[in-house]
Design a protein around this motif. Structure first.
Motif, mmCIF file in Angstrom:
data_model
loop_
_atom_site.group_PDB
_atom_site.id
_atom_site.type_symbol
_atom_site.label_atom_id
_atom_site.label_comp_id
_atom_site.label_asym_id
_atom_site.label_seq_id
_atom_site.Cartn_x
_atom_site.Cartn_y
_atom_site.Cartn_z
ATOM 1 N N TYR A 186 -13.634 -2.516 8.547
ATOM 2 C CA TYR A 186 -13.922 -3.791 9.208
ATOM 3 C C TYR A 186 -13.715 -4.943 8.223
ATOM 4 C CZ TYR A 186 -16.387 -7.439 11.763
ATOM 5 O OH TYR A 186 -16.692 -8.609 12.410
ATOM 6 N N GLY A 187 -13.119 -6.052 8.720
ATOM 7 C CA GLY A 187 -12.930 -7.240 7.897
ATOM 8 C C GLY A 187 -11.995 -7.037 6.725
ATOM 9 N N MET A 188 -11.096 -6.097 6.851
ATOM 10 C CA MET A 188 -10.203 -5.729 5.754
ATOM 11 C C MET A 188 -9.467 -6.933 5.169
ATOM 12 S SD MET A 188 -7.400 -2.715 6.116
ATOM 13 C CE MET A 188 -6.022 -2.486 4.999
ATOM 14 N N GLY A 223 -8.916 -7.040 19.930
ATOM 15 C CA GLY A 223 -9.921 -6.231 19.257
ATOM 16 C C GLY A 223 -9.477 -5.797 17.879
ATOM 17 N N VAL A 224 -8.201 -5.440 17.748
ATOM 18 C CA VAL A 224 -7.664 -5.036 16.441
ATOM 19 C C VAL A 224 -7.714 -6.205 15.469
ATOM 20 C CG1 VAL A 224 -5.579 -4.313 15.222
ATOM 21 C CG2 VAL A 224 -6.213 -3.206 17.363
ATOM 22 N N ARG A 225 -7.295 -7.371 15.924
ATOM 23 C CA ARG A 225 -7.297 -8.547 15.055
ATOM 24 C C ARG A 225 -8.716 -8.907 14.621
ATOM 25 N NH1 ARG A 225 -2.646 -11.490 14.591
ATOM 26 N NH2 ARG A 225 -0.892 -10.723 15.820
ATOM 27 N N SER A 226 -9.645 -8.816 15.539
ATOM 28 C CA SER A 226 -11.032 -9.100 15.203
ATOM 29 C C SER A 226 -11.562 -8.098 14.174
ATOM 30 C CB SER A 226 -11.892 -9.059 16.464
ATOM 31 O OG SER A 226 -13.258 -9.239 16.165
ATOM 32 N N HIS A 227 -11.207 -6.842 14.354
ATOM 33 C CA HIS A 227 -11.673 -5.800 13.429
ATOM 34 C C HIS A 227 -11.130 -6.027 12.022
ATOM 35 C CE1 HIS A 227 -13.036 -1.819 12.168
ATOM 36 N NE2 HIS A 227 -11.863 -1.681 11.589
ATOM 37 N N LEU A 228 -9.856 -6.384 11.932
ATOM 38 C CA LEU A 228 -9.232 -6.584 10.616
ATOM 39 C C LEU A 228 -9.568 -7.935 10.007
ATOM 40 C CD1 LEU A 228 -5.670 -5.086 11.244
ATOM 41 C CD2 LEU A 228 -7.596 -4.015 10.064
ATOM 42 N N GLY A 229 -10.020 -8.865 10.845
ATOM 43 C CA GLY A 229 -10.327 -10.200 10.337
ATOM 44 C C GLY A 229 -9.111 -11.088 10.233
ATOM 45 N N ILE A 230 -8.102 -10.857 11.080
ATOM 46 C CA ILE A 230 -6.891 -11.684 11.048
ATOM 47 C C ILE A 230 -6.796 -12.504 12.323
ATOM 48 C CG2 ILE A 230 -5.654 -10.084 9.559
ATOM 49 C CD1 ILE A 230 -4.165 -9.052 11.995
ATOM 50 N N GLY A 231 -6.252 -13.699 12.190
ATOM 51 C CA GLY A 231 -6.122 -14.588 13.331
ATOM 52 C C GLY A 231 -4.854 -14.336 14.115
ATOM 53 N N SER A 232 -4.682 -15.086 15.174
ATOM 54 C CA SER A 232 -3.517 -14.922 16.045
ATOM 55 C C SER A 232 -2.229 -15.344 15.359
ATOM 56 C CB SER A 232 -3.711 -15.736 17.331
ATOM 57 O OG SER A 232 -3.905 -17.123 17.014
ATOM 58 N N PRO A 280 -10.052 5.508 17.828
ATOM 59 C CA PRO A 280 -11.312 6.181 17.487
ATOM 60 C C PRO A 280 -12.489 5.223 17.314
ATOM 61 C CG PRO A 280 -9.510 7.113 16.224
ATOM 62 C CD PRO A 280 -8.969 5.896 16.893
ATOM 63 N N LEU A 281 -12.182 3.937 17.079
ATOM 64 C CA LEU A 281 -13.231 2.926 16.942
ATOM 65 C C LEU A 281 -13.537 2.261 18.285
ATOM 66 C CD1 LEU A 281 -11.921 1.248 13.657
ATOM 67 C CD2 LEU A 281 -13.690 2.993 13.872
ATOM 68 N N LEU A 320 0.846 -1.185 0.000
ATOM 69 C CA LEU A 320 0.000 0.000 0.000
ATOM 70 C C LEU A 320 0.888 1.245 0.000
ATOM 71 C CD1 LEU A 320 -2.713 -1.091 2.596
ATOM 72 C CD2 LEU A 320 -2.697 -1.390 0.118
ATOM 73 N N PRO A 321 0.565 2.248 -0.813
ATOM 74 C CA PRO A 321 1.438 3.424 -0.940
ATOM 75 C C PRO A 321 1.356 4.361 0.256
ATOM 76 C CG PRO A 321 -0.538 3.725 -2.247
ATOM 77 C CD PRO A 321 -0.603 2.319 -1.713
ATOM 78 N N GLY A 322 2.385 5.182 0.418
ATOM 79 C CA GLY A 322 2.472 6.089 1.542
ATOM 80 C C GLY A 322 1.488 7.226 1.514
ATOM 81 N N SER A 323 0.744 7.363 0.418
ATOM 82 C CA SER A 323 -0.268 8.417 0.313
ATOM 83 C C SER A 323 -1.636 7.958 0.813
ATOM 84 C CB SER A 323 -0.403 8.838 -1.157
ATOM 85 O OG SER A 323 -0.720 7.705 -1.963
ATOM 86 N N LEU A 324 -1.794 6.660 0.996
ATOM 87 C CA LEU A 324 -3.105 6.088 1.312
ATOM 88 C C LEU A 324 -3.580 6.497 2.703
ATOM 89 C CD1 LEU A 324 -5.257 4.171 0.123
ATOM 90 C CD2 LEU A 324 -4.095 2.302 1.298
ATOM 91 N N LYS A 325 -4.865 6.872 2.805
ATOM 92 C CA LYS A 325 -5.433 7.286 4.080
ATOM 93 C C LYS A 325 -6.580 6.387 4.541
ATOM 94 C CE LYS A 325 -4.280 12.174 3.426
ATOM 95 N NZ LYS A 325 -4.807 13.562 3.328
ATOM 96 N N THR A 326 -7.415 5.950 3.601
ATOM 97 C CA THR A 326 -8.627 5.218 3.978
ATOM 98 C C THR A 326 -8.741 3.915 3.201
ATOM 99 O OG1 THR A 326 -9.785 7.290 4.440
ATOM 100 C CG2 THR A 326 -11.138 5.331 4.099
ATOM 101 N N VAL A 327 -9.035 2.833 3.931
ATOM 102 C CA VAL A 327 -9.290 1.532 3.316
ATOM 103 C C VAL A 327 -10.657 1.057 3.801
ATOM 104 C CG1 VAL A 327 -8.490 -0.827 2.997
ATOM 105 C CG2 VAL A 327 -6.829 1.018 3.290
ATOM 106 N N GLY A 328 -11.543 0.715 2.881
ATOM 107 C CA GLY A 328 -12.913 0.368 3.216
ATOM 108 C C GLY A 328 -13.092 -1.038 3.752
ATOM 109 N N LYS A 329 -14.325 -1.337 4.149
ATOM 110 C CA LYS A 329 -14.675 -2.649 4.692
ATOM 111 C C LYS A 329 -14.384 -3.759 3.685
ATOM 112 C CE LYS A 329 -18.535 -0.855 7.489
ATOM 113 N NZ LYS A 329 -19.997 -0.926 7.690
ATOM 114 N N TYR A 330 -13.827 -4.862 4.195
ATOM 115 C CA TYR A 330 -13.590 -6.078 3.409
ATOM 116 C C TYR A 330 -12.785 -5.797 2.134
ATOM 117 C CZ TYR A 330 -17.303 -7.808 6.456
ATOM 118 O OH TYR A 330 -18.060 -8.146 7.545
#
Length: 651
Positions: free
Chosen positions: A287-289, A322-331, A314-315, A255-265
């Protein structure tokens, strides 16, 4: 009556026979959806007509549909040749036509080629929807004058390749969705890629987005199941929801250094995705990125651990789980930080990187509370120190900041204000257990050795250390911290000399520092890996020297006078043999300076005042002849070219 009936039967039989003969004589085509061969033009269907105010169309026996005249086509003109659509195999739009209407050539399944004129300016929505879907079209070249392409213009189109003009600035919604394209060249002026623009393009292998693209909208490349590579430009700021969801073969993502927002899934269901590089510029994670990315192993984050977790506050997400759950990544997914927090290098309790200090020197005193699967409602810390030796400069948590930063990290914290006092105190108390311990807490006090500190050992004690939570059900406190290190001994030296050796570039080897008296006798020595050094216990008013030496470098000596109750800073710059211009390299630029010197021209070896730098003369004297010459320049050029030279003899 009998005779008349017989005659009618004969006529009917003859008519049927003639009809069959006509049908057999007509050209056949298959694929009409009935499983039976297509039997030619339907009776009464026209093969010519108008399709615009000044436009006409014709369909010849070879299946070529030709549009000619001037101006724009009507919207939805396919009704004019709808009955003939299965016979059309080629579309030719002649010069003069400026606009293709909405759904103009939709559902012409058997088209194999499309020719567009240079006069064309606009292509309407779904103009080529499903065009060529059965037979396929090799390439559609959109002329350079086209500035407007409607939504879904090539949706489900059978073209393998569409060449877009340099004039367009946006790829509209559904533009190529479900199409057969295998590759696409996106023009440099494009800034916006619309929703589902390339969704379900199951033959698209790679896509290179030019610099200038700012937004990739929702579902833009969704379910491009054979997409292996996507080049994201440095101008990109937004990736929409499910933009790359279901890209089964996408294996790496930067992902480039200019990126600010990535949407759900945004990258969910990318079954082979293994690594992702995420810059600190991303402030909004959908969520679920990365949900259902079964092969994801590593996320590389370009910032610190604290920066990473701060993005989710902010979320109202405050834990690793909680972060892992939000992103959809496992341990099992590892998150690596380019600037990792030093937590792993700290002992539970008191820590400091410096134990040998001098008056006036600042140092970090760290309090480390190790990670645990708990939340606390109270933190109490107190450390005592000798106020004649040390003073508190500032308190901060996890990274340098003001005391208010601690209050941000630990809700309800109170910090005793510097600079007075002989203790460091922090007290945090909350009505609820809101202090997250899952990542550990590193608290740092910036300390300074007082100018009048006496020589010798001085101690700092951790006198209070409690992290706990009140268990109302059992009327008790649960305690979560038993520090291992509760006492530190720091040594203060007076009348020291310290400094750093620089100038040697990437030259490898140990740096030897030697302290000499005024007669040149060695008093002390040390070896440094990074050039830093310190000698203590000097007698005030006496003259000393420090000499620095290193393999393949010319030693350097600097003389100084020790002062009473003060620190002397002596930095040394040493040069590699041959590094005449001081850029830490040995190359043709240095050879040029030697040749200029030999020719009597201005050079770094001889100042503008004509004074020669004796140290540099020795640096330049590679061959040891006592004076730099073209022979030394030759050796530098041979070394720079990787050829045998005098440098091979230097140790």
């Amino acid at each position: 009556m009998t005779r008349r009936n017989k005659s009618g039967a004969v006529r009917r039989a003859a008519a049927v026979g003639a009809a069959i003969s006509m049908m057999l004589a007509l050209p056949c085509a298959s694929g009409n959806g009935t499983g039976l061969p297509f039997l030619g033009i339907i009776a009464g269907a026209e093969s010519a007509g108008t399709c615009g105010e000044n436009l006409t169309w014709t369909l010849d026996d070879a299946g070529t549909l030709t549009i000619r005249g001037t101006g724009d086509m009507y919207d939805e003109p396919e009704t004019r040749w709808k009955a003939l659509r299965n016979k059309i195999t080629r579309i030719v739009i002649e010069s003069g036509v400026t606009g293709i209407g909405v759904s103009a050539f939709a559902d012409l399944l058997y088209v194999e080629s499309v020719s567009l004129p240079g006069t064309l300016v606009s292509i309407g929505s779904e103009a080529f929807y499903n065009t060529g879907a059965s037979n396929g079209i090799e390439t559609i070249v959109i002329p350079g004058g086209v500035t407007s392409i409607g939504e879904g213009a090539f949706r489900s189109c059978g073209a393998s390749r569409v060449t877009l003009p340099a004039s367009i600035t946006a790829i509209p919604e559904n533009a190529f969705a479900y199409s057969g394209i295998t590759e696409v060249d996106i023009p440099d002026k494009v800034k916006y890629i619309g929703s589902n623009a390339f969704a379900y393009c199951t033959s698209l292998v790679n896509a290179e987005l030019p610099e200038g693209v700012v937004t990739i909208s929702d579902g833009a490349f969704r379910s491009c199941s054979v997409l292996e590579f996507i080049s994201l430009p440095a101008t990109l700021t937004t990736i929409g929801e499910r933009a790359f969801s279901g890209c089964d073969l996408l294996y790496a993502l930067v992902l480039p250094g200019s990126l600010k927002t990535v949407g759900k899934y945004a990258f969910s269901g990318c079954g082979l995705l293994e690594t992702v590089d995420i810059p600190t510029s991303v402030t909004s994670f959908g969520y679920g990125m990365f949900a259902d990315d079964a092969e994801l192993e590593t996320i590389y984050y370009s910032g610190t651990e604290s920066e990473w977790y701060a993005r989710f506050k902010p979320l109202d997400i405050n834990t690793e789980a909680g972060v892992r759950s939000h992103l959809g990544i496992g341990s099992g997914v590892e998150v690596r930080f380019s600037v990792p927090q030093p937590f792993a290098d700290f002992d539970s309790g008191l820590n400091t990187a410096k134990t040998a200090l001098v008056p006036g020197e600042e140092f970090d005193l760290n309090f480390f509370i190790p990670p645990s699967a708990n939340k606390a409602d109270t933190i109490s810390i107190n450390a005592n120190f000798d106020p004649d030796a040390f003073e508190l400069v500032s308190w901060y948590s996890n990274e340098p900041s003001s005391t208010s930063y601690i209050k941000d990290i630990i809700s309800g914290a109170w910090v005793n204000p510097p600079p007075y006092g002989n203790s460091i105190t922090l007290a945090a108390s909350n009505t609820t257990a809101c202090i997250d311990l899952s990542r550990g807490i590193l608290l740092t006090a910036k300390m300074r050795v007082k100018s009048g500190a006496s020589a010798g050992d001085h101690k700092i004690y951790l006198t209070k250390s409690d992290v706990c939570r009140y268990d109302a059900g059992n009327y008790r406190y649960d305690h979560f911290w038993e520090p291992e290190v509760t006492e530190l001994t720091l040594s203060v030296s007076v009348n020291p000399v310290y400094g750093k050796v620089t100038g040697y570039g990437n030259n490898e080897g140990r740096i030897t520092l030697t302290l000499l008296d005024s007669a040149g006798n060695a008093l002390d020595s040390m070896v440094s890996s990074d050039g830093s050094y310190m000698f203590c216990g000097l007698d005030s008013g006496k003259e000393y020297s420090v000499r620095a030496s290193m393999p393949r470098c010319l030693p350097r000596t600097v003389t100084f006078t020790a002062e009473d109750d003060s620190v002397v800073n002596v930095d040394l710059v040493i040069r590699r043999y041959g590094d005449v211009n001081g850029d830490t390299l040995v190359d043709a630029k240095d050879a040029t300076q030697i040749l200029r010197y030999e020719a009597g021209l201005p050079s770094v070896l001889r100042g503008s005042d004509g004074i020669v730098d004796e140290y540099l003369l020795t640096v330049a004297d590679i061959t040891g002849r006592g004076k730099p010459s073209s022979k030394d320049a030759t050796q530098i050029l041979r070394y720079d070219a990787g050829l045998p030279s005098y440098f091979d003899r230097l140790v």
